[in-house]
Design an enzyme around this catalytic site. Structure first.
Site: not given
Length: 887
Positions: A783, A826
């Site tokens: 990511s 996140k």
């Protein structure tokens, strides 16, 4: 041994407590009391071998029997006791405490004259007390005519009871006596013959039997037996020779029978065992003795109780047959055999397991279950809804095989407590199985019984502890299992969590199938990635991403603060934490997904308040309290008068005292006190702006086992050969993302105008160094691709990335932005760090529904399909596309 003894008319009397000295017997005594020492000195020590004393049996008043007739002093010849007030010393060997006889003493009116075979004198240290050790030999019987005191001991006028030599010669002609003598000798000879096989010293006894007269042998034989005091007195009172022989023959015959029984037991045992098993032989002898006495063996009682317990356990027929075979095998074993304890422990486990015992489930009330979940946990609406759905299906179909729920989330978000709430809602017992660090397959399936120290697996052991077959079983930290040469525990869990297989779960230790289909399994994990795919396929994953600051505030005020105050013995009267201060703790001291660290910080505040309360030594009382003067008291003391204490009522009640204590100890947390107790703030909202103040730095969002985190990426370059350097304890996946990012930038060198006029890229003469700060923390995952490209573009263009923007997503070599996981975690991490703009892949738009609207309303979510979209939104004024890059 003299046959004729000249008995004097008066003898010194030595009392024997509850013991009899018979003629011909030899006894060793130790004299320590002043009474017996005085007697031995005057009657034996000074007269050497000529001294004779009388040994007279005595018993205490409490021990005298009702049949004993009491003789007055000077009375005659019938058996019995005479009572005398006084203090008389008993033989020390018969009275360990050494105290004198006090109160009424019952003297037997018949005794035995004795002479000393050996005398020894000693002195005890440090007391200096004189003691004597005397070896006495019984000579003949006498009758007490009169008992008088002489100093510290007693003397008695006695008359002889035994027959003279002439009378004995005449009595030996009696046919009845001859017959009795033969019977006695025959019985005695039989006894000696049996003893001769075991003892080598009986040869002297056989010679004694042939040389000593019968009337002396009767006393000698009986004196060597362990018989009661009453039987000894009866033998002493048997003056008539015929009566004496009859009694002696009975006693010898009884001793002979006891030896025969012992011999029979010994032969029975020795026929079954080898000579090398000494301990086993002793146990067998004990068992044979119990059988001879008719007592039941303790082991048999225990095995019978174990069998009854097994019968009531409700085992299936096939298991019951197996248990019966094992029980029959156990009955044939001896307790000291190596496998006895193992077999016994195995059967006890079979008896203790809940084969059919189950918790009774009450009628489901979904409304009450929902209220219970809401009271125990705040937020987690999706998780609670899934649990309510599960309970609704259980209500409609109780025997339904529901899926295995697996709660995945960072620490401190309430995974374990959710499983406990499920058990409470179902009215079932709860058992927790910790799988963290388990690497041995035997922890799940158990050890085989062939191993020493084998034991069942954790699941069977947990069912034994909980005592029911349908508990809620929590498999905690299922992602922390490992594998090594001892097997793979995760593979062993495949059978456990499969509804089609766990009906016949086979534990290696049990070696019989056990039905686990009634158990409700719930698993917890911090991450789903380490769980093997086949095992993950058997579970329904429910993610608990973490809490927003607003949710943490509610959790703290509703749950954490009351619990912390209760744990520290406080209440709201002693400590008050305003909501604003709780917000500061959340923002400046605890940036985490869960609330565990938040609870620790609140506990630190509670400890500070507890110290303040404990140190409060005085109470500020009301001004109405008047001090008590002591002038009147001093005047009374000066006059020497008696002082009477009076109760003076004070103008303060308990409520005022309690209020005063609260007022003195009440602590309201403010920002100054917060910093004093918890220290300087750990986190600062200006961190992101400060760290991206120079080109080459970008802000990424990553997912870790403790929730979402903000990750800074720094890039730098220097003269070199075009190499790429990576630091920060990186994994293989993130290293590959860095290579992809650099390759994409090299491929766009012409667009970025970082190529030399000849067409060669200036990167060929530059080394690029990419660093991920916090090098002690391992980093890996797909990511960080867009973050790396943004950092490199910022470095080459010498333009700063926006400080309020963070990003996440992976990219391909063609520049496509791929979706990633953990979007909610996140975004929450970005919110905790004060970031207002978040760039996510366009295909992650669907994941925004999980984020609370209160978070989305205060943030700008930007979607990116290609890497160009990311660069356009990451820089102020758009991407520095087709601009001159300065190297």
């Amino acid at each position: 041994m003299a046959e004729t003894v000249e008995l004097p008319g008066r003898l010194a009397i030595l009392p024997f407590r509850n013991k009899v000295l018979l003629p011909g017997a030899i006894i060793r005594i130790r004299c320590t009391s002043p009474y017996s020492v005085k007697l031995v000195e005057q009657e034996l020590w000074q007269k050497e071998d000529k001294g004779l004393i009388g040994v007279l049996p005595v018993r205490d008043a409490a021990e005298a029997t009702a049949v004993s007739s009491v003789l007055s002093t000077g009375s005659g010849t019938d058996p019995g006791y005479q009572s005398l007030k006084g203090s008389v010393d008993a033989v020390d060997s018969q009275k360990p405490d050494g105290k004198s006889l006090e109160g009424p003493i019952h003297w037997h009116n018949r005794g035995v004259a004795a002479r000393a075979l050996h005398l020894s004198r000693g002195v005890e240290k440090p007391s200096g007390r004189v003691t004597y050790v005397v070896v006495l030999e019984g000579l003949c019987r006498f009758s007490v005519q009169e008992l008088t005191a002489r100093g510290t001991y007693y003397t008695a006028r006695v008359s002889r009871l035994d027959m003279t030599k002439a009378e004995m010669e005449q009595a030996e002609q009696d046919p009845d006596l001859i017959l009795l003598s033969r019977q006695f000798k025959a019985t005695a000879m039989e006894l000696i013959s049996i003893l001769e096989q075991k003892q080598k010293t009986v040869g002297r006894t056989k010679v004694l039997l042939e040389t000593v007269p019968v009337h002396r042998l009767a006393d000698i034989f009986v004196a060597s037996f362990e018989i009661s005091f009453e039987e000894q007195l009866s033998m002493l009172d048997s003056v008539d020779l015929k009566v004496r022989l009859v009694k002696a023959t009975e006693l010898v015959d009884r001793h002979l029978q006891s030896i025969r029984v012992a011999e029979k037991i010994s032969q029975k045992v020795e026929g079954q065992l080898s000579k090398s098993q000494k301990e086993f032989l002793l146990r067998q002898q004990m068992r044979a003795i119990k059988e001879e006495l008719g007592d039941n063996d303790d082991d048999e009682d225990d095995l019978a109780a174990l069998e009854r317990k097994m019968q009531s356990a409700g085992m299936p027929p096939n298991v019951w047959k197996h248990a019966q075979r094992e029980l029959r095998r156990l009955r044939k074993m001896q307790p000291q055999q190596p496998g006895y304890s193992s077999s016994r422990g195995y059967l006890e486990l079979l008896a203790d397991l809940p084969w059919q015992k189950a918790s009774e489930e009450c009628e489901f009330d979904l409304r009450a279950a929902k209220e219970r979940l809401d009271s125990d946990h705040y937020g987690l609406a999706k998780v609670k809804q899934r649990i309510i759905e599960y309970l609704a299906v259980r209500k409609l179909k109780p025997d339904a095989r529901g899926p295995v729920l697996c709660f995945v989330g960072p620490p401190g978000v309430g995974k374990t407590s959710l499983a406990s709430s499920i058990a409470a809602a179902l009215n079932r017992k709860f058992v927790r199985i910790s799988l963290g660090g388990v690497k041995d397959e035997a922890d799940i399936r158990g050890h085989r019984r062939t191993y020493i120290g084998s034991m069942p697996g954790r699941l069977i052991d947990g069912l034994k502890r909980v005592g029911v077959c349908n508990p809620v079983m929590l498999l905690d930290e299922i992602d922390k299992t490992g594998s090594d040469v001892r097997g793979d525990p995760a593979s062993a869990l495949l059978e456990v969590l499969d509804p089609e297989q766990n009906k016949t779960f086979n534990d290696h230790y049990l070696n019989v199938p056990f039905d686990l289909s009634k158990v409700i399994f719930v698993a917890t994990a911090n991450r789903a990635q380490p769980i093997p795919p086949p095992l993950l396929d058997r579970m329904e994953v429910i993610e608990l991403p973490g809490y927003t600051p607003e949710e943490k505030l509610k959790i703290a005020t509703r749950h954490l603060i009351p619990r912390v105050l209760d744990q520290h013995g406080l209440n709201s009267d002693f400590l008050q934490i305003p909501e604003e201060m709780v917000k500061l703790v959340i923002q400046r001291y605890t940036r985490e997904a869960g609330v565990r660290n938040l609870e620790r910080k609140l506990a630190a505040l509670a400890r500070a308040a507890a110290v303040r309360v404990a140190e409060q030594n005085s109470l500020r009382l009301s001004k109405d309290v008047q001090p008590v003067t002591s002038s009147l008291l001093d005047a009374r003391l000066a006059d020497g008068a008696e002082v009477e204490m009076e109760d003076i009522t004070m103008a303060v009640n308990n409520n005022e005292i309690s209020n005063a204590l609260r007022a003195a100890s009440n602590m309201v947390v403010d920002e100054t006190l917060l910093e004093k107790v918890l220290g300087p703030p750990v986190f600062d909202d200006r961190e992101a702006a400060e760290r991206v103040a120079s080109p080459g730095v970008s802000i990424g969002l990553v997912w870790t086992s403790v929730g979402g985190e903000v990750q800074f990426v720094e890039a730098s370059m220097m003269a070199g050969k075009g190499d790429l350097h990576l630091t920060g304890q990186l994994g293989d996946v993130i290293k590959e993302s860095a290579q992809i990012a650099l390759t994409w930038v090299r491929g766009r060198a012409m667009d970025l105008k970082i190529s030399a006029p000849g067409g060669n890229s200036l990167l060929d003469s530059r080394d690029v160094h990419i660093h991920f700060p916090a090098g002690a923390v391992p980093k890996d995952g797909p990511s960080a691709g867009v973050t790396l490209v943004t950092s490199l573009i910022s470095l080459f263009s010498q333009k700063n990335v926006r400080a309020d923007t963070a990003m996440t997503g992976e990219m391909t070599l063609r520049g496509l932005v791929l979706p990633v996981g953990g979007i909610k975690d996140k975004v929450l991490a970005a919110h905790r760090n004060g970031i207002k703009r978040v760039i996510i892949p366009e295909r992650n738009l669907k994941d925004l529904v999980e984020i609370p609207s209160s978070i989305l309303s205060g943030m700008e979510i930007l979607l990116a399909k290609r890497i160009e979209d990311v660069l356009e939104q990451a820089f102020e004024g758009g991407c520095p596309w087709r601009r001159s890059a300065k190297l």
